[in-house]
Design a protein around this motif. Structure first.
Motif, PDB file in Angstrom:
ATOM      1  N   UNK A 110      69.155  55.911  75.558  1.00 14.17           N
ATOM      2  CA  UNK A 110      69.159  56.321  74.307  1.00 14.17           C
ATOM      3  C   UNK A 110      70.549  56.643  74.233  1.00 14.17           C
ATOM      4  N   UNK A 111      71.244  56.513  73.089  1.00 13.17           N
ATOM      5  CA  UNK A 111      72.626  56.972  72.620  1.00 13.17           C
ATOM      6  C   UNK A 111      72.604  58.569  72.613  1.00 13.17           C
ATOM      7  N   UNK A 112      73.431  59.300  73.157  1.00 16.51           N
ATOM      8  CA  UNK A 112      73.551  60.595  73.078  1.00 16.51           C
ATOM      9  C   UNK A 112      73.327  61.469  71.903  1.00 16.51           C
ATOM     10  N   UNK A 113      74.393  60.565  71.041  1.00 20.14           N
ATOM     11  CA  UNK A 113      74.708  61.135  69.719  1.00 20.14           C
ATOM     12  C   UNK A 113      73.599  60.916  68.666  1.00 20.14           C
ATOM     13  N   UNK A 114      73.239  59.578  68.831  1.00 19.65           N
ATOM     14  CA  UNK A 114      72.161  59.119  67.615  1.00 19.65           C
ATOM     15  C   UNK A 114      70.935  59.260  68.208  1.00 19.65           C
ATOM     16  N   UNK A 115      70.660  59.117  69.502  1.00 17.52           N
ATOM     17  CA  UNK A 115      69.250  59.175  70.041  1.00 17.52           C
ATOM     18  C   UNK A 115      68.502  57.819  69.896  1.00 17.52           C
ATOM     19  N   UNK A 116      69.346  56.688  69.302  1.00 22.61           N
ATOM     20  CA  UNK A 116      68.811  55.685  69.031  1.00 22.61           C
ATOM     21  C   UNK A 116      68.782  54.554  70.330  1.00 22.61           C
ATOM     22  N   UNK A 117      67.711  54.027  70.778  1.00 24.38           N
ATOM     23  CA  UNK A 117      67.705  53.244  71.839  1.00 24.38           C
ATOM     24  C   UNK A 117      68.622  51.853  72.107  1.00 24.38           C
ATOM     25  N   UNK A 118      69.440  51.835  73.161  1.00 23.51           N
ATOM     26  CA  UNK A 118      70.291  50.692  73.292  1.00 23.51           C
ATOM     27  C   UNK A 118      69.999  49.861  74.483  1.00 23.51           C
ATOM     28  N   UNK A 190      50.768  66.202  76.451  1.00 23.70           N
ATOM     29  CA  UNK A 190      51.385  66.198  75.124  1.00 23.70           C
ATOM     30  C   UNK A 190      52.023  67.430  74.928  1.00 23.70           C
ATOM     31  N   UNK A 191      53.341  67.496  74.945  1.00 21.18           N
ATOM     32  CA  UNK A 191      54.113  68.750  74.649  1.00 21.18           C
ATOM     33  C   UNK A 191      54.043  69.277  73.397  1.00 21.18           C
ATOM     34  N   UNK A 192      55.033  70.220  73.146  1.00 21.72           N
ATOM     35  CA  UNK A 192      55.026  71.162  71.735  1.00 21.72           C
ATOM     36  C   UNK A 192      56.065  70.205  70.876  1.00 21.72           C
ATOM     37  N   UNK A 193      57.323  69.819  71.252  1.00 19.20           N
ATOM     38  CA  UNK A 193      58.450  69.553  70.120  1.00 19.20           C
ATOM     39  C   UNK A 193      59.638  69.297  71.063  1.00 19.20           C
ATOM     40  N   UNK A 194      60.608  68.670  70.130  1.00 17.35           N
ATOM     41  CA  UNK A 194      61.745  68.169  70.879  1.00 17.35           C
ATOM     42  C   UNK A 194      62.869  69.231  70.471  1.00 17.35           C
ATOM     43  N   UNK A 195      63.801  69.382  71.267  1.00 15.38           N
ATOM     44  CA  UNK A 195      65.032  70.427  71.170  1.00 15.38           C
ATOM     45  C   UNK A 195      65.783  69.737  69.882  1.00 15.38           C
ATOM     46  N   UNK A 196      66.105  70.877  69.045  1.00 22.90           N
ATOM     47  CA  UNK A 196      67.059  70.425  67.915  1.00 22.90           C
ATOM     48  C   UNK A 196      68.489  70.253  68.400  1.00 22.90           C
ATOM     49  N   UNK A 197      69.319  69.765  67.606  1.00 21.30           N
ATOM     50  CA  UNK A 197      70.929  69.626  67.739  1.00 21.30           C
ATOM     51  C   UNK A 197      71.466  70.905  68.457  1.00 21.30           C
ATOM     52  N   UNK A 198      72.156  70.933  69.538  1.00 23.31           N
ATOM     53  CA  UNK A 198      72.502  72.160  69.952  1.00 23.31           C
ATOM     54  C   UNK A 198      73.703  72.992  68.984  1.00 23.31           C
ATOM     55  N   UNK A 207      67.008  66.291  71.426  1.00 19.80           N
ATOM     56  CA  UNK A 207      65.989  65.375  71.726  1.00 19.80           C
ATOM     57  C   UNK A 207      65.215  65.406  73.190  1.00 19.80           C
ATOM     58  N   UNK A 208      65.432  66.648  73.620  1.00 18.88           N
ATOM     59  CA  UNK A 208      64.633  66.851  74.876  1.00 18.88           C
ATOM     60  C   UNK A 208      63.251  67.327  74.722  1.00 18.88           C
ATOM     61  N   UNK A 209      62.299  67.107  75.190  1.00 22.46           N
ATOM     62  CA  UNK A 209      60.853  67.451  75.232  1.00 22.46           C
ATOM     63  C   UNK A 209      60.824  68.864  75.786  1.00 22.46           C
TER      64      UNK A 209
END
Ligand code: PRP
Ligand code: URA
Length: 223
Positions: A110-118, A190-198, A207-209
């Motif tokens: 996953x692209x680190x900026x966009x979080x889109x899969x490549x 099944x965890x809580x949420x994803x990290x927001x942009x730093x 995008x970390x769990x």
């Protein structure tokens, strides 16, 4: 299904005490990569038992040392599609219960900026000669990588696909179930949420769990 709870339609969380304990050891920041890798394999085996609970059987007669008996063979051709690289950490654990499965790794990061899969590697044949495909990746974060891998597998004619992962975020579960409502998801948590942009230099990347277990690929491979 005993030990496995359907937390929402099509989403199963393994609640066996051993799975809970092993996942806790995996989460622990002090667990080294050798132990992490062993635990990933063991939890993957538990997930495979759960995901194969509706496996088709073919009756057959068998001769025991004492008598003839009715028995079964597995009537499935199972394919495994681990998403590189962290998905490799689940392969051996699943093969422990379906040793004849065919394995087709696909490379998706996953692209680190966009979080889109490549997608950077895939050599799937034009038709997959299997009756059931298990897509493997320890982390279901935004769900982009999993959904892309499932789309790829379905484009090769596979009707039955399931996703196996260690930890999922609600966002990733929603994404996969929206794009692939027919695909069941099997998780150890099944965890809580994803990290927001730093916002600050020492914030974790986006995008970390949370709580998650960190970067699964790095922890599996010791990088
Ligand atoms: C991680 C993980 C998944 C993906 C999950 O891989 O193993 O493939 O991120 O994120 P998503 O649900 O938001 O798509 P990563 O891109 O870090 O690649 P790696 O396995 O090569 O480290
Ligand atoms: N990839 C990982 O390895 N961990 C996460 O929490 C999210 C994506």
């Amino acid at each position: 299904m005993m030990w496995v709870r359907e937390v929402e339609p099509g989403v199963f969380v393994h609640e066996h005490p051993l799975v809970k304990a092993k996942l806790t050891w995996m989460r622990d920041i002090h667990t080294g990569h050798r132990e992490f890798r062993n635990l990933a394999r063991e939890v993957a085996t538990a997930l495979a038992w759960a995901a194969l609970s509706d496996a088709r059987l073919r009756p057959r007669r068998v001769r025991t040392p004492l008598a003839e008996a009715n028995g079964y063979d597995l009537d499935e051709r199972v394919g495994l599609v681990p998403i590189l690289r962290a998905g490799l950490g689940l392969v051996d654990g699943v093969l422990a219960v379906v040793p004849n499965a065919t394995v087709w790794p696909v490379g998706i990061y996953r692209d680190e900026e966009t979080l889109q899969p490549v997608t950077y590697y895939e050599k799937l044949p034009s038709t997959l000669p299997i009756s059931l495909c298990l897509v493997l990746d320890p982390m279901l974060a935004t769900g982009g990588s999993a959904a892309a891998a499932i789309t790829l597998v379905k484009s090769r004619g596979v009707q039955r696909v399931k996703f196996l992962g260690l930890v999922g975020a609600p966002e990733g579960v929603r994404h996969v179930r929206t794009h692939h409502p027919d695909v069941e998801i099997y998780l150890a948590a099944l965890d809580d949420h994803l990290t927001p942009p730093p916002q600050k230099p020492d914030d974790p990347p986006a995008g970390y769990i949370v709580p998650g277990l960190g970067d699964a690929g790095d922890r599996l491979f010791g990088t």
